[in-house]
Scaffold this active site. Structure first.
Site, PDB file in Angstrom:
ATOM      1  N   GLY A 154      31.554  66.279  10.627  1.00  0.00           N
ATOM      2  CA  GLY A 154      31.114  65.637  11.867  1.00  0.00           C
ATOM      3  C   GLY A 154      32.166  64.683  12.411  1.00  0.00           C
ATOM      4  O   GLY A 154      33.197  64.434  11.771  1.00  0.00           O
ATOM      5  N   ARG A 175      26.541  75.424   6.632  1.00  0.00           N
ATOM      6  CA  ARG A 175      27.413  75.933   7.688  1.00  0.00           C
ATOM      7  C   ARG A 175      28.855  75.459   7.562  1.00  0.00           C
ATOM      8  O   ARG A 175      29.806  76.183   7.831  1.00  0.00           O
ATOM      9  CB  ARG A 175      26.838  75.488   9.058  1.00  0.00           C
ATOM     10  CG  ARG A 175      27.334  76.241  10.259  1.00  0.00           C
ATOM     11  CD  ARG A 175      26.426  75.948  11.471  1.00  0.00           C
ATOM     12  NE  ARG A 175      26.025  74.540  11.511  1.00  0.00           N
ATOM     13  CZ  ARG A 175      26.734  73.556  12.078  1.00  0.00           C
ATOM     14  NH1 ARG A 175      27.851  73.826  12.698  1.00  0.00           N
ATOM     15  NH2 ARG A 175      26.299  72.308  12.046  1.00  0.00           N
ATOM     16  N   SER A 176      29.024  74.200   7.154  1.00  0.00           N
ATOM     17  CA  SER A 176      30.398  73.696   7.092  1.00  0.00           C
ATOM     18  C   SER A 176      30.993  73.813   5.685  1.00  0.00           C
ATOM     19  O   SER A 176      32.187  73.555   5.492  1.00  0.00           O
ATOM     20  CB  SER A 176      30.463  72.255   7.605  1.00  0.00           C
ATOM     21  OG  SER A 176      29.766  71.398   6.736  1.00  0.00           O
ATOM     22  N   ARG A 222      17.853  51.450   7.393  1.00  0.00           N
ATOM     23  CA  ARG A 222      18.340  50.167   7.933  1.00  0.00           C
ATOM     24  C   ARG A 222      17.325  49.043   7.881  1.00  0.00           C
ATOM     25  O   ARG A 222      17.678  47.901   7.629  1.00  0.00           O
ATOM     26  CB  ARG A 222      18.807  50.356   9.388  1.00  0.00           C
ATOM     27  CG  ARG A 222      20.125  51.071   9.499  1.00  0.00           C
ATOM     28  CD  ARG A 222      20.521  51.208  10.966  1.00  0.00           C
ATOM     29  NE  ARG A 222      21.646  52.123  11.095  1.00  0.00           N
ATOM     30  CZ  ARG A 222      21.895  52.857  12.173  1.00  0.00           C
ATOM     31  NH1 ARG A 222      21.081  52.786  13.219  1.00  0.00           N
ATOM     32  NH2 ARG A 222      22.929  53.649  12.221  1.00  0.00           N
ATOM     33  N   CYS A 229      25.943  51.527  16.010  1.00  0.00           N
ATOM     34  CA  CYS A 229      27.235  51.190  16.610  1.00  0.00           C
ATOM     35  C   CYS A 229      27.145  50.038  17.610  1.00  0.00           C
ATOM     36  O   CYS A 229      27.961  49.115  17.591  1.00  0.00           O
ATOM     37  CB  CYS A 229      27.834  52.419  17.273  1.00  0.00           C
ATOM     38  SG  CYS A 229      26.675  53.353  18.298  1.00  0.00           S
ATOM     39  N   GLN A 261      27.793  53.052  27.086  1.00  0.00           N
ATOM     40  CA  GLN A 261      28.066  53.735  25.834  1.00  0.00           C
ATOM     41  C   GLN A 261      28.767  55.082  26.018  1.00  0.00           C
ATOM     42  O   GLN A 261      28.400  55.873  26.880  1.00  0.00           O
ATOM     43  CB  GLN A 261      26.759  53.918  25.054  1.00  0.00           C
ATOM     44  CG  GLN A 261      26.189  52.581  24.615  1.00  0.00           C
ATOM     45  CD  GLN A 261      24.947  52.688  23.747  1.00  0.00           C
ATOM     46  OE1 GLN A 261      23.964  51.991  24.006  1.00  0.00           O
ATOM     47  NE2 GLN A 261      24.974  53.511  22.727  1.00  0.00           N
ATOM     48  N   SER A 275      30.864  59.744  22.536  1.00  0.00           N
ATOM     49  CA  SER A 275      31.051  59.942  21.092  1.00  0.00           C
ATOM     50  C   SER A 275      29.807  59.592  20.291  1.00  0.00           C
ATOM     51  O   SER A 275      29.584  60.164  19.226  1.00  0.00           O
ATOM     52  CB  SER A 275      32.230  59.105  20.590  1.00  0.00           C
ATOM     53  OG  SER A 275      31.974  57.731  20.809  1.00  0.00           O
ATOM     54  N   GLY A 276      28.998  58.662  20.797  1.00  0.00           N
ATOM     55  CA  GLY A 276      27.787  58.295  20.083  1.00  0.00           C
ATOM     56  C   GLY A 276      26.832  59.467  19.910  1.00  0.00           C
ATOM     57  O   GLY A 276      25.958  59.446  19.043  1.00  0.00           O
ATOM     58  N   LYS A 279      16.806  49.200  18.250  1.00  0.00           N
ATOM     59  CA  LYS A 279      17.726  48.986  17.115  1.00  0.00           C
ATOM     60  C   LYS A 279      18.488  47.684  17.325  1.00  0.00           C
ATOM     61  O   LYS A 279      18.669  46.895  16.400  1.00  0.00           O
ATOM     62  CB  LYS A 279      18.717  50.155  17.007  1.00  0.00           C
ATOM     63  CG  LYS A 279      18.139  51.442  16.454  1.00  0.00           C
ATOM     64  CD  LYS A 279      19.193  52.567  16.493  1.00  0.00           C
ATOM     65  CE  LYS A 279      18.571  53.909  16.102  1.00  0.00           C
ATOM     66  NZ  LYS A 279      19.510  55.034  16.357  1.00  0.00           N
ATOM     67  N   HIS A 295      32.483  51.905  23.191  1.00  0.00           N
ATOM     68  CA  HIS A 295      31.313  51.322  23.865  1.00  0.00           C
ATOM     69  C   HIS A 295      31.702  49.968  24.469  1.00  0.00           C
ATOM     70  O   HIS A 295      32.444  49.195  23.854  1.00  0.00           O
ATOM     71  CB  HIS A 295      30.190  51.040  22.862  1.00  0.00           C
ATOM     72  CG  HIS A 295      29.469  52.251  22.356  1.00  0.00           C
ATOM     73  ND1 HIS A 295      29.654  53.520  22.848  1.00  0.00           N
ATOM     74  CD2 HIS A 295      28.516  52.365  21.387  1.00  0.00           C
ATOM     75  CE1 HIS A 295      28.861  54.367  22.202  1.00  0.00           C
ATOM     76  NE2 HIS A 295      28.163  53.693  21.311  1.00  0.00           N
TER      77      HIS A 295
END
Lengths: 337, 337
Positions: free
Chosen positions: B10, B37-38, B98, B128, B155, B158-159, B212, B241
């Site tokens: 990823g 898959r990977s 978290r 992030c 943002q 990429s997030g 979050k 971001h």
């Protein structure tokens, strides 16, 4: 009615042509003015060709009823007397006169009646970011006076003019082809970037754009105690501005009260159905007349706070449309031109 | 030290490979894990080829000292026991644990010591947007406790992962060629747009991403009374971001005090010279380690308020780098693996 557009070739000038037609504004004769450079260009209005005349210090405005001006603050200041001295009402889109005590600053949904007090024959059109925000603040302020506003903006390229919109589009092509993007209209590359800098910086660290939101909101809303702290940011969007807004009211306002107030507010369309992924976005608000409000919720930090998201077309409600609506408001309320 | 990366293929997994190398992290053996898959893909780390193994419920984690996991909350929950039962410390980039009381949520510059209290052998890496914000809040909070925060985010793609970054880039090409842009990774077209919707909506009208920021900030800063109201917005930027932040402190903090605190804060770089058009921007912060702070000024609505602008690389400090820094902090403070 005899109507003039000053700055006819600019992004806002062109929008005036479209908006006056869309709004079926009662025009008998349309005059177009511009710089020496754009003089001689022709535009079609309601099937008739109109040629741009060079704006000069002469009697060209004799007989004009309303002049919509959008050619920069310098031009507005220099030509205000030329434009108004024979009786024309100047509805000015620049920042030249906005904070002058003897010039009303008008958003019809908020303070339309101020348009009738024009000792200098000048009405100022507020800054785009302020217009769309105050349209959304008004219904809340009617429920309970707003004490303060925090606002972060996501401003489109159009605020910097037509050439800036072209530059943004060009940058993506250049990047795709591996070329260095042209950077002339913004301080930095805007493609794939956001720039927290619109207009010039002031001594207090805020930009002039941010301070416009502070000062203009007080004047339009007749609320000297209503303070605004803004962070204005350019984003790679073409022509609609978005704003993340928090308001603190004197007494708590419930979500139901706020939602009902927005729903019945003039000029506001509520798009707020998170379950259905419905909220306002600038891509879909481009070229639309109203101010769109969504993402309404309580401010988690403050029992007297609300948060919402406001999106409006910068060239329409943020500029040309609001100016035309000022004239429409006056006509609807008995003004004879 | 024997280190594992789970979710190696990823965007964050790949960043772990780069960051562990850049940071000269002491590794004797590196193991890579991924989905079926990977599995079988190979990546080069410090000149040696490493093959991705399929993550399975077996004893592959025997002997592993630290596992950096970034394969989604579902995978983290399903495999936490498999990963930790032989003693490996799991530093998890997902949201799975978290808010669990027995799992510390750590940003080394803010609450590094919490990393030593790990009854479940799990440490959570915050979201992030929270990470880069709390790095900037910490120095102010040390001057006077912060009571509340308003934050609007800008943002990056990429997030939403590597495929989302590709989708954004692809959309510009498609639009240029007059084709309909592919919209799969975001709710709507992101090119030339901003989307006020990241992660799923909650009953209170906030998104999970926004909540979050509310909950994680309290936990990391050990400040249950510190409330955060966030509006999280996706913008067409690749990987850093940006955040427009307002804080209210218990007692007034001067700009000089705040500036000095930022300047000496760990992990913070101040870029704040408006006269020279210097302020942080995501295009130039991509791939950088620190959190950049600029646009510092007084909140015009509040004598106890400050406003500033925070930019950080979402994949680095917002994910892989912070996780590696947690391990580095523990090593520097006496932890033996």
């Amino acid at each position: 009615m005899k109507v003039a557009i000053v700055g006819a070739s600019g992004a806002v000038g062109q929008e005036f042509l479209r908006v006056l037609d869309e709004q079926q504004f009662p025009i008998d004769e349309l005059l177009l003015f511009g710089s020496k450079r754009s003089a001689g260009r022709t535009y079609t209005f309601r099937g008739k060709e109109v040629t741009v005349k060079e704006l000069q210090h002469n009697d060209d405005f004799r007989g004009v009823d309303i002049a919509f001006t959008s050619a920069g603050a310098g031009t507005s200041k220099e030509f205000a007397d030329t434009i108004t001295r024979h009786g024309a009402l100047m509805i000015d889109n620049s920042s030249a006169f906005r904070m002058d005590d003897d010039v009303p600053l008008v958003v019809p949904e908020v303070n339309g009646d101020d348009a009738f007090n024009t000792p200098r024959n000048i009405i100022a059109n507020p800054n785009c970011t302020t217009i769309q925000m105050v349209v959304a603040l008004k219904p809340i302020n009617d429920l309970s006076p707003i004490r303060r506003v925090h606002v972060a903006t996501y401003q489109a390229a159009s605020g910097a003019g037509a050439a800036a919109m072209d530059e943004l589009k060009t940058q993506y092509g250049q990047i795709e082809r591996g070329e260095d993007p042209t950077v002339e209209k913004f301080a930095y590359q805007l493609a794939y970037n956001v720039i927290p800098h619109i207009d010039v910086f002031q001594d207090n660290g805020y930009t002039k754009e941010e301070m416009k939101m502070y000062f203009e909101t007080k004047k339009i809303m007749h609320a000297p105690g209503l303070d605004v702290s803004a962070t204005c940011v350019r984003v790679p969007v073409m022509r609609a501005h978005s704003e993340a807004v928090w308001v603190q009211t004197e007494s708590p306002v419930s979500l139901d009260e706020a939602r009902a107030a927005f729903a019945s507010a003039e000029g506001v369309v509520v798009v707020d159905n998170p379950a259905g992924k419905e909220y306002p976005m600038p891509l879909f608000v481009a070229d639309k007349d109203p101010v769109y409000v969504g993402r309404l919720r309580k401010d988690l930090t403050d029992p007297c706070g609300l948060s919402f998201w406001v999106v409006g077309d910068q060239i329409k409600k943020g500029a040309a449309l609001n100016a035309v609506q000022i004239a429409q408001y006056m006509l609807a309320h008995g003004k004879k031109f």
